[in-house]
Design a protein around this motif. Structure first.
Motif, PDB file in Angstrom:
ATOM      1  N   SER A  15     103.935  52.396  36.644  1.00  0.00           N
ATOM      2  CA  SER A  15     103.631  53.803  36.402  1.00  0.00           C
ATOM      3  C   SER A  15     104.862  54.644  36.718  1.00  0.00           C
ATOM      4  O   SER A  15     105.754  54.230  37.474  1.00  0.00           O
ATOM      5  CB  SER A  15     102.442  54.258  37.257  1.00  0.00           C
ATOM      6  N   VAL A  16     104.913  55.833  36.147  1.00  0.00           N
ATOM      7  CA  VAL A  16     106.053  56.732  36.323  1.00  0.00           C
ATOM      8  C   VAL A  16     105.573  58.050  36.931  1.00  0.00           C
ATOM      9  O   VAL A  16     104.775  58.760  36.306  1.00  0.00           O
ATOM     10  CB  VAL A  16     106.764  57.007  34.989  1.00  0.00           C
ATOM     11  N   PRO A  17     106.020  58.394  38.151  1.00  0.00           N
ATOM     12  CA  PRO A  17     105.685  59.707  38.714  1.00  0.00           C
ATOM     13  C   PRO A  17     106.402  60.817  37.942  1.00  0.00           C
ATOM     14  O   PRO A  17     107.625  60.779  37.768  1.00  0.00           O
ATOM     15  CB  PRO A  17     106.192  59.619  40.154  1.00  0.00           C
ATOM     16  N   VAL A  18     105.640  61.783  37.477  1.00  0.00           N
ATOM     17  CA  VAL A  18     106.177  62.942  36.756  1.00  0.00           C
ATOM     18  C   VAL A  18     105.871  64.189  37.573  1.00  0.00           C
ATOM     19  O   VAL A  18     104.781  64.317  38.131  1.00  0.00           O
ATOM     20  CB  VAL A  18     105.550  63.046  35.352  1.00  0.00           C
ATOM     21  N   PHE A  19     106.843  65.091  37.675  1.00  0.00           N
ATOM     22  CA  PHE A  19     106.616  66.269  38.504  1.00  0.00           C
ATOM     23  C   PHE A  19     107.118  67.538  37.829  1.00  0.00           C
ATOM     24  O   PHE A  19     108.033  67.527  37.004  1.00  0.00           O
ATOM     25  CB  PHE A  19     107.271  66.116  39.880  1.00  0.00           C
ATOM     26  N   GLY A  62     121.861  88.157  56.452  1.00  0.00           N
ATOM     27  CA  GLY A  62     121.023  88.156  57.644  1.00  0.00           C
ATOM     28  C   GLY A  62     119.835  87.250  57.390  1.00  0.00           C
ATOM     29  O   GLY A  62     119.877  86.399  56.493  1.00  0.00           O
ATOM     30  N   PHE A  63     118.765  87.429  58.150  1.00  0.00           N
ATOM     31  CA  PHE A  63     117.560  86.637  57.919  1.00  0.00           C
ATOM     32  C   PHE A  63     117.080  86.857  56.492  1.00  0.00           C
ATOM     33  O   PHE A  63     116.972  87.994  56.019  1.00  0.00           O
ATOM     34  CB  PHE A  63     116.475  87.043  58.905  1.00  0.00           C
ATOM     35  N   ALA A  64     116.780  85.739  55.782  1.00  0.00           N
ATOM     36  CA  ALA A  64     116.372  85.872  54.383  1.00  0.00           C
ATOM     37  C   ALA A  64     115.472  84.724  53.974  1.00  0.00           C
ATOM     38  O   ALA A  64     115.677  83.575  54.391  1.00  0.00           O
ATOM     39  CB  ALA A  64     117.598  85.923  53.469  1.00  0.00           C
ATOM     40  N   VAL A  65     114.485  85.028  53.166  1.00  0.00           N
ATOM     41  CA  VAL A  65     113.656  84.005  52.536  1.00  0.00           C
ATOM     42  C   VAL A  65     114.369  83.568  51.258  1.00  0.00           C
ATOM     43  O   VAL A  65     114.607  84.376  50.364  1.00  0.00           O
ATOM     44  CB  VAL A  65     112.250  84.541  52.206  1.00  0.00           C
ATOM     45  N   THR A  66     114.729  82.292  51.185  1.00  0.00           N
ATOM     46  CA  THR A  66     115.527  81.805  50.058  1.00  0.00           C
ATOM     47  C   THR A  66     114.810  80.781  49.196  1.00  0.00           C
ATOM     48  O   THR A  66     115.323  80.403  48.138  1.00  0.00           O
ATOM     49  CB  THR A  66     116.838  81.169  50.570  1.00  0.00           C
ATOM     50  N   ASN A  67     113.656  80.303  49.636  1.00  0.00           N
ATOM     51  CA  ASN A  67     113.003  79.233  48.884  1.00  0.00           C
ATOM     52  C   ASN A  67     111.487  79.308  49.026  1.00  0.00           C
ATOM     53  O   ASN A  67     110.951  79.095  50.112  1.00  0.00           O
ATOM     54  CB  ASN A  67     113.505  77.874  49.369  1.00  0.00           C
ATOM     55  N   LEU A  68     110.808  79.627  47.942  1.00  0.00           N
ATOM     56  CA  LEU A  68     109.358  79.547  47.866  1.00  0.00           C
ATOM     57  C   LEU A  68     109.040  78.661  46.669  1.00  0.00           C
ATOM     58  O   LEU A  68     109.295  79.047  45.523  1.00  0.00           O
ATOM     59  CB  LEU A  68     108.730  80.932  47.696  1.00  0.00           C
ATOM     60  N   SER A  69     108.519  77.450  46.944  1.00  0.00           N
ATOM     61  CA  SER A  69     108.347  76.468  45.878  1.00  0.00           C
ATOM     62  C   SER A  69     106.941  75.887  45.888  1.00  0.00           C
ATOM     63  O   SER A  69     106.298  75.777  46.934  1.00  0.00           O
ATOM     64  CB  SER A  69     109.357  75.315  46.023  1.00  0.00           C
ATOM     65  N   ASP A 108     115.793  59.849  40.077  1.00  0.00           N
ATOM     66  CA  ASP A 108     115.118  61.011  39.500  1.00  0.00           C
ATOM     67  C   ASP A 108     115.930  61.546  38.324  1.00  0.00           C
ATOM     68  O   ASP A 108     117.168  61.589  38.375  1.00  0.00           O
ATOM     69  CB  ASP A 108     114.967  62.124  40.533  1.00  0.00           C
ATOM     70  N   PHE A 109     115.234  61.970  37.286  1.00  0.00           N
ATOM     71  CA  PHE A 109     115.840  62.676  36.173  1.00  0.00           C
ATOM     72  C   PHE A 109     115.234  64.076  36.155  1.00  0.00           C
ATOM     73  O   PHE A 109     114.010  64.229  36.021  1.00  0.00           O
ATOM     74  CB  PHE A 109     115.574  61.951  34.854  1.00  0.00           C
ATOM     75  N   VAL A 110     116.058  65.098  36.322  1.00  0.00           N
ATOM     76  CA  VAL A 110     115.563  66.467  36.444  1.00  0.00           C
ATOM     77  C   VAL A 110     116.163  67.358  35.370  1.00  0.00           C
ATOM     78  O   VAL A 110     117.296  67.152  34.933  1.00  0.00           O
ATOM     79  CB  VAL A 110     115.872  67.047  37.839  1.00  0.00           C
ATOM     80  N   SER A 111     115.392  68.360  34.952  1.00  0.00           N
ATOM     81  CA  SER A 111     115.859  69.283  33.919  1.00  0.00           C
ATOM     82  C   SER A 111     116.915  70.238  34.444  1.00  0.00           C
ATOM     83  O   SER A 111     117.729  70.761  33.681  1.00  0.00           O
ATOM     84  CB  SER A 111     114.676  70.071  33.351  1.00  0.00           C
ATOM     85  N   SER A 112     116.908  70.478  35.753  1.00  0.00           N
ATOM     86  CA  SER A 112     117.961  71.246  36.421  1.00  0.00           C
ATOM     87  C   SER A 112     117.927  70.911  37.902  1.00  0.00           C
ATOM     88  O   SER A 112     116.903  70.463  38.424  1.00  0.00           O
ATOM     89  CB  SER A 112     117.794  72.760  36.204  1.00  0.00           C
ATOM     90  N   TYR A 113     119.050  71.117  38.579  1.00  0.00           N
ATOM     91  CA  TYR A 113     119.180  70.753  39.981  1.00  0.00           C
ATOM     92  C   TYR A 113     119.023  72.019  40.826  1.00  0.00           C
ATOM     93  O   TYR A 113     119.944  72.835  40.929  1.00  0.00           O
ATOM     94  CB  TYR A 113     120.542  70.100  40.205  1.00  0.00           C
ATOM     95  N   ILE A 114     117.844  72.180  41.406  1.00  0.00           N
ATOM     96  CA  ILE A 114     117.548  73.327  42.260  1.00  0.00           C
ATOM     97  C   ILE A 114     117.363  72.822  43.677  1.00  0.00           C
ATOM     98  O   ILE A 114     116.538  71.946  43.935  1.00  0.00           O
ATOM     99  CB  ILE A 114     116.273  74.065  41.790  1.00  0.00           C
ATOM    100  N   ALA A 144     114.390  82.857  39.832  1.00  0.00           N
ATOM    101  CA  ALA A 144     113.243  81.954  39.762  1.00  0.00           C
ATOM    102  C   ALA A 144     113.571  80.822  38.798  1.00  0.00           C
ATOM    103  O   ALA A 144     114.319  81.016  37.824  1.00  0.00           O
ATOM    104  CB  ALA A 144     111.990  82.695  39.311  1.00  0.00           C
ATOM    105  N   TYR A 145     113.009  79.632  39.069  1.00  0.00           N
ATOM    106  CA  TYR A 145     113.352  78.446  38.295  1.00  0.00           C
ATOM    107  C   TYR A 145     112.094  77.613  38.036  1.00  0.00           C
ATOM    108  O   TYR A 145     111.186  77.561  38.867  1.00  0.00           O
ATOM    109  CB  TYR A 145     114.373  77.587  39.038  1.00  0.00           C
ATOM    110  N   LEU A 146     112.096  76.927  36.899  1.00  0.00           N
ATOM    111  CA  LEU A 146     111.039  75.982  36.570  1.00  0.00           C
ATOM    112  C   LEU A 146     111.699  74.649  36.249  1.00  0.00           C
ATOM    113  O   LEU A 146     112.567  74.581  35.371  1.00  0.00           O
ATOM    114  CB  LEU A 146     110.219  76.463  35.375  1.00  0.00           C
ATOM    115  N   VAL A 147     111.312  73.594  36.962  1.00  0.00           N
ATOM    116  CA  VAL A 147     111.964  72.298  36.846  1.00  0.00           C
ATOM    117  C   VAL A 147     110.944  71.238  36.456  1.00  0.00           C
ATOM    118  O   VAL A 147     109.819  71.229  36.963  1.00  0.00           O
ATOM    119  CB  VAL A 147     112.643  71.898  38.177  1.00  0.00           C
ATOM    120  N   PHE A 148     111.359  70.356  35.550  1.00  0.00           N
ATOM    121  CA  PHE A 148     110.568  69.177  35.198  1.00  0.00           C
ATOM    122  C   PHE A 148     111.378  67.936  35.556  1.00  0.00           C
ATOM    123  O   PHE A 148     112.611  67.921  35.425  1.00  0.00           O
ATOM    124  CB  PHE A 148     110.243  69.156  33.696  1.00  0.00           C
TER     125      PHE A 148
END
Length: 235
Positions: free
Chosen positions: A209-213, A188-195, A31-37, A225-229
């Motif tokens: 073919s190349v999967p793009v996400f 304590g209890f926490a929501v850390t990831n909504l994707s 995988d090649f990603v624009s940032s590592y989240i 908040a983050y946006l990754v390609f």
């Protein structure tokens, strides 16, 4: 504890082979990603993330890594995961190694409890079809601390819902940390990831073919908040 998990996994393999694949399967991809989240945390800028895996009769061994492409200060990562699955049930044990940690020299073969860069995590999950649930807990290595300054046995619980829309494969993810740990920055209890992730295969030739996400991730706990390609290359 780790030895017990491995023994359990091997025992399940021997008792459930009739329901698993009957041939060796291999995975080679990158995988090649624009940032590592990861799990709602920012772990680095643009990166290449190779995968090499082998599976047989439900038992799998996978190597995965992340290496920064633009920032030399990004932490390097090399993970090994031993997993077993039968039907919708799956268990696993992952050895995470980071180039930064308790060992200032970043040695891979340094396993001392209080001076290692390794983190060992056990997981158990079940894929119900419409939703897949998994619980992850650190059982050894360079774990975070709780409010009392003791090992937190940091845990993370995740739900994934795959679906298709307009010819695109989507996956919605919700992840929570059930109790305080410095590893995830929670008190304590926490929501850390909504994707929400969308994947589309781009046809290059009749046979390739190349999967793009693209993925948008929010971390309500850290208020980030983050946006990754990204794209995936595989034979």
């Amino acid at each position: 504890m780790m030895k017990k998990i491995v023994v359990i996994a091997m025992g399940l393999v021997l008792s459930s082979t009739a329901l698993a694949q009957e041939k060796v399967e291999t995975t080679v991809s990158g995988d090649f990603v624009s940032s590592y989240i990861w799990r709602g945390q920012d772990l680095g800028s643009a990166a290449v993330q190779p995968t090499l895996g082998v599976a047989y009769k439900g038992l799998s061994l996978t190597a995965w890594g992340s290496y920064g492409l633009t920032n030399p200060d990004d932490v390097k990562e090399f993970d090994l995961t031993l997993g077993y699955s039968v039907g919708g049930f799956n268990i696993g044990l992952t050895d995470y190694w980071f180039s930064v940690g308790l060992d200032p020299d970043g040695r891979y073969f340094k396993y001392d409890a209080h001076s290692t860069n390794h983190v060992f995590e056990a997981m158990v999950g079940y894929d119900f079809g419409p939703v897949a649930l998994a619980w992850y807990t650190n059982i050894a290595g360079n774990d975070g601390e709780n409010k009392d300054g003791k090992r937190a046995y940091s845990s993370y619980v995740e739900a994934n819902v795959p679906f298709s829309l307009a010819g695109v494969d989507w996956k919605a993810t919700a992840g929570v940390v059930p109790y305080a740990t410095t590893l995830y920055g929670t008190t304590g209890f926490a929501v850390t990831n909504l994707s929400l992730r969308a994947t589309k295969e781009i046809k290059v030739t009749d046979t390739f073919s190349v999967p793009v996400f693209g993925q948008v991730t929010g971390n309500p706990c850290s208020q980030k908040a983050y946006l990754v390609f990204g794209l995936t290359l595989q034979p």
